[in-house]
Design a protein around this motif. Structure first.
Motif, PDB file in Angstrom:
ATOM      1  N   LEU A  61      24.509  16.524  93.517  1.00 41.20           N
ATOM      2  CA  LEU A  61      25.257  16.929  94.517  1.00 41.20           C
ATOM      3  C   LEU A  61      24.779  17.559  95.899  1.00 41.20           C
ATOM      4  CD1 LEU A  61      28.292  17.382  95.359  1.00 41.20           C
ATOM      5  CD2 LEU A  61      27.848  19.717  94.275  1.00 41.20           C
ATOM      6  N   ILE A  62      23.596  18.322  95.774  1.00 43.63           N
ATOM      7  CA  ILE A  62      22.618  18.903  96.860  1.00 43.63           C
ATOM      8  C   ILE A  62      22.334  17.486  97.696  1.00 43.63           C
ATOM      9  CG2 ILE A  62      20.727  20.102  97.624  1.00 43.63           C
ATOM     10  CD1 ILE A  62      21.241  21.627  94.798  1.00 43.63           C
ATOM     11  N   ALA A  63      21.804  16.701  97.075  1.00 41.78           N
ATOM     12  CA  ALA A  63      21.350  15.487  97.952  1.00 41.78           C
ATOM     13  C   ALA A  63      22.274  14.711  98.705  1.00 41.78           C
ATOM     14  CB  ALA A  63      20.705  14.240  97.102  1.00 41.78           C
ATOM     15  N   ILE A  64      23.547  14.643  98.115  1.00 42.15           N
ATOM     16  CA  ILE A  64      24.743  13.876  98.725  1.00 42.15           C
ATOM     17  C   ILE A  64      25.106  14.885  99.966  1.00 42.15           C
ATOM     18  CG2 ILE A  64      27.215  13.290  98.450  1.00 42.15           C
ATOM     19  CD1 ILE A  64      26.635  12.726  95.615  1.00 42.15           C
ATOM     20  N   TYR A 105      25.421  16.159 105.902  1.00 38.54           N
ATOM     21  CA  TYR A 105      25.456  16.965 106.762  1.00 38.54           C
ATOM     22  C   TYR A 105      24.153  16.706 107.814  1.00 38.54           C
ATOM     23  CZ  TYR A 105      26.818  21.383 109.211  1.00 38.54           C
ATOM     24  OH  TYR A 105      27.502  22.131 110.090  1.00 38.54           O
ATOM     25  N   ILE A 106      23.414  15.971 107.406  1.00 35.91           N
ATOM     26  CA  ILE A 106      22.303  15.478 108.417  1.00 35.91           C
ATOM     27  C   ILE A 106      22.842  14.404 109.449  1.00 35.91           C
ATOM     28  CG2 ILE A 106      20.247  14.016 108.509  1.00 35.91           C
ATOM     29  CD1 ILE A 106      19.093  15.456 106.514  1.00 35.91           C
ATOM     30  N   GLY A 154      26.211  24.423 113.860  1.00 42.15           N
ATOM     31  CA  GLY A 154      25.035  24.206 114.622  1.00 42.15           C
ATOM     32  C   GLY A 154      25.238  23.251 115.696  1.00 42.15           C
ATOM     33  N   CYS A 155      24.429  23.195 116.649  1.00 39.40           N
ATOM     34  CA  CYS A 155      24.392  22.365 117.825  1.00 39.40           C
ATOM     35  C   CYS A 155      24.154  20.970 117.655  1.00 39.40           C
ATOM     36  CB  CYS A 155      23.540  22.983 118.937  1.00 39.40           C
ATOM     37  SG  CYS A 155      22.049  23.579 118.553  1.00 39.40           S
ATOM     38  N   GLY A 156      23.638  20.319 116.515  1.00 37.50           N
ATOM     39  CA  GLY A 156      23.222  19.281 116.126  1.00 37.50           C
ATOM     40  C   GLY A 156      21.610  19.102 116.114  1.00 37.50           C
ATOM     41  N   GLY A 216      23.448  25.166 111.702  1.00 38.88           N
ATOM     42  CA  GLY A 216      24.145  26.360 111.449  1.00 38.88           C
ATOM     43  C   GLY A 216      24.178  26.906 110.016  1.00 38.88           C
ATOM     44  N   PRO A 217      25.095  27.961 109.764  1.00 38.25           N
ATOM     45  CA  PRO A 217      24.873  28.667 108.653  1.00 38.25           C
ATOM     46  C   PRO A 217      24.987  27.880 107.071  1.00 38.25           C
ATOM     47  CG  PRO A 217      26.743  29.531 110.006  1.00 38.25           C
ATOM     48  CD  PRO A 217      26.448  28.126 110.399  1.00 38.25           C
ATOM     49  N   ILE A 218      25.275  26.560 107.106  1.00 35.23           N
ATOM     50  CA  ILE A 218      25.024  25.804 106.166  1.00 35.23           C
ATOM     51  C   ILE A 218      23.479  25.823 105.625  1.00 35.23           C
ATOM     52  CG2 ILE A 218      24.717  23.718 107.117  1.00 35.23           C
ATOM     53  CD1 ILE A 218      26.741  24.216 103.755  1.00 35.23           C
ATOM     54  N   PHE A 219      22.898  25.945 106.634  1.00 32.15           N
ATOM     55  CA  PHE A 219      21.355  25.837 106.296  1.00 32.15           C
ATOM     56  C   PHE A 219      20.871  27.115 105.416  1.00 32.15           C
ATOM     57  CE2 PHE A 219      16.767  27.018 107.752  1.00 32.15           C
ATOM     58  CZ  PHE A 219      16.268  25.762 107.244  1.00 32.15           C
ATOM     59  N   VAL A 220      21.694  28.255 105.602  1.00 27.42           N
ATOM     60  CA  VAL A 220      21.345  29.060 104.879  1.00 27.42           C
ATOM     61  C   VAL A 220      21.602  29.041 103.339  1.00 27.42           C
ATOM     62  CG1 VAL A 220      21.942  31.793 104.302  1.00 27.42           C
ATOM     63  CG2 VAL A 220      21.824  31.142 106.747  1.00 27.42           C
TER      64      VAL A 220
END
Length: 450
Positions: A91-94, A99-100, A332-334, A367-371
């Motif tokens: 799931l993390i890979a998906i 998100y990338i 995030g700004c992309g 953005g925050p998803i990176f945290v």
């Protein structure tokens, strides 16, 4: 950082491997068996020898060879999808891939040009080379390790040679994607020339002395490490790169500590160091709180570059994003924002400022998803049994405090290798890590000769 002291024999760890512990994807029989190894090796040699390669490829009029590693990176993306999404069902890979792709679209909106989006895609693709080492012991890539060892010596020779003679590729200009660049620029730090050797700039020359030493030192004796570390430090000093110099000193100290503790404490010590190295994420916030203004410069003029990071590089991007794209604080700004795609291909060039920190730069883009992703990475590192990956985690977390590490690609690849176990799946019938026997990578390395 592992030592070469006695441990389990090769037959012992083969017996241990027959136990139900299956943390690693099988390599034999896979059509992608050596794909990630070839890609990493190509990127390392291209980046380590970038100045010389750019010059001689242009002279021989075979410039397209320069992009060979990028082709392998594209295939690694397909391998990532096949291994960890279609077969591994991670799931993390998906979510990471999704998100990338979303960040790539956001980057197109932010940058304003299709060429900027393509540059951003080329920028992020190498991280999948590192991710493809998930479930694979880095120490098992014997052929790759043998190919990487010469980079340490070549880089040192190139730096020392460039301190004696003017190399032909220094200042050589070439054009790529409509922009003019130089194979190796001649820079100065105070009254000292910033030597790049065979690389494209002094930062990368210093980085390859450091990271190749990290890779080699895992299997070498303490005597070898203590003999070559002063030579490596001298070469880095010639480049005037303070980041690599300081980080290599810290890494050598960590290496000596791990080698000197009792045998049963070596691996736990290394893993603790890897986990503690994530505290480096907090360094920018702490320095901003304590030394904004002229706090560091008042202590020493030699800290001017760090002071500039505190006042500008680590703060201004957030100020600019509030003006340009406030929603970026949430999504995030992309890809490519406040990174080299914005510098090369953007209608917002006047807002560009370098972000000299990997975690801040990546947070801005995602953005925050990176945290959330980093919390999962830290948990994965706590389970990691590969001492190469743990050593890379220590090295790269320290190095990226003052370096963005997105270009050239080798730094990003090493971060991808360090984080790669986040995509591994642990089956329910596997024993807990505290109860499992030592994994083959640990056992073999403590018994394998230098």
């Amino acid at each position: 950082m592992s030592g070469n002291s006695s441990g389990l024999t090769r037959s012992d760890w083969r017996s241990a491997d027959a136990l139900p512990m299956r943390l690693h994807y099988p390599q034999e029989g896979s059509p992608y068996f050596n794909l990630e190894a070839i890609a990493l090796c190509l990127y390392f040699y291209r980046d380590a020898l970038a100045g010389a390669l750019r010059y001689y490829l242009a002279v021989a009029k075979i410039d397209p060879i320069w992009f060979l590693p990028d082709i392998f990176a594209l295939v690694c993306i397909l391998a990532f999808v096949q291994r960890y999404i279609l077969m591994g069902r991670s799931l993390i890979a998906i979510l990471t891939l999704f998100y990338i792709c979303f960040a790539l679209y956001l980057g197109y909106v932010f940058l304003g040009y299709f060429s900027g989006m393509m540059s951003s895609f080329k920028m992020i693709a190498p991280v999948f080379v590192g991710f493809c080492f998930c479930g694979r012991n880095f120490g098992d890539y014997d052929r790759l390790l043998r190919w990487l060892h010469p980079i340490f010596y070549l880089t040192i020779v190139g730096i020392i040679l460039s301190s004696r003679v003017q190399l032909p590729w220094v200042g050589y200009a070439y054009e790529t994607f409509g922009t003019t660049r130089q194979a190796t620029r001649l820079w100065w730090s105070a009254s000292e020339t910033r030597l790049a050797g065979l690389a494209a700039d002094s930062t990368m020359a210093a980085f390859f002395v450091f990271i190749s030493f990290v890779i080699i030192s895992v299997r070498r004796s303490l005597l070898w490490c203590l003999f070559w570390s002063p030579i490596g430090l001298y070469a880095i000093k010639l480049t005037t790169n303070k980041t690599s110099l300081g980080v290599m000193v810290i890494y050598i100290a960590c290496l000596v500590i791990v080698r000197l503790v009792p045998e049963r404490e070596k691996f736990p010590m290394l893993r603790r160091m890897a986990l503690l190295s994530f505290l480096s994420i907090l360094v920018p916030a702490v320095l901003i709180a304590l030394f904004s203004g002229n706090g560091l410069v008042s202590m020493s003029r030699g800290l001017f570059s760090l002071q500039d990071r505190v006042n500008n590089s680590w703060q201004l991007p957030f100020v600019y994003m509030a003006d340009l794209m406030p929603v970026g604080f949430f999504v995030g700004c992309g890809l490519g924002c406040f990174n080299y795609p914005q510098l090369l291909f953007s209608n917002k060039l006047s807002y560009y400022v370098p972000v000299d920190n990997f975690y801040l730069g990546t947070y801005l883009m995602f953005g925050p998803i990176f945290v959330v992703f980093m919390v999962l990475v830290i948990l994965a590192v706590a389970r990691t049994r590969d001492i190469y990956k743990l050593s890379f985690t220590v090295a790269m977390n320290l190095f990226t405090i003052t370096v963005l590490a997105y270009g050239p690609a080798s730094g990003l690849i090493m971060l991808g290798v360090s984080f790669s176990e986040v995509f591994a799946r642990q089956k329910a019938d596997e024993p807990a890590m505290s109860e499992a026997p030592l994994a083959p990578d640990v056992d073999e390395l403590v018994s394998r000769p230098a």
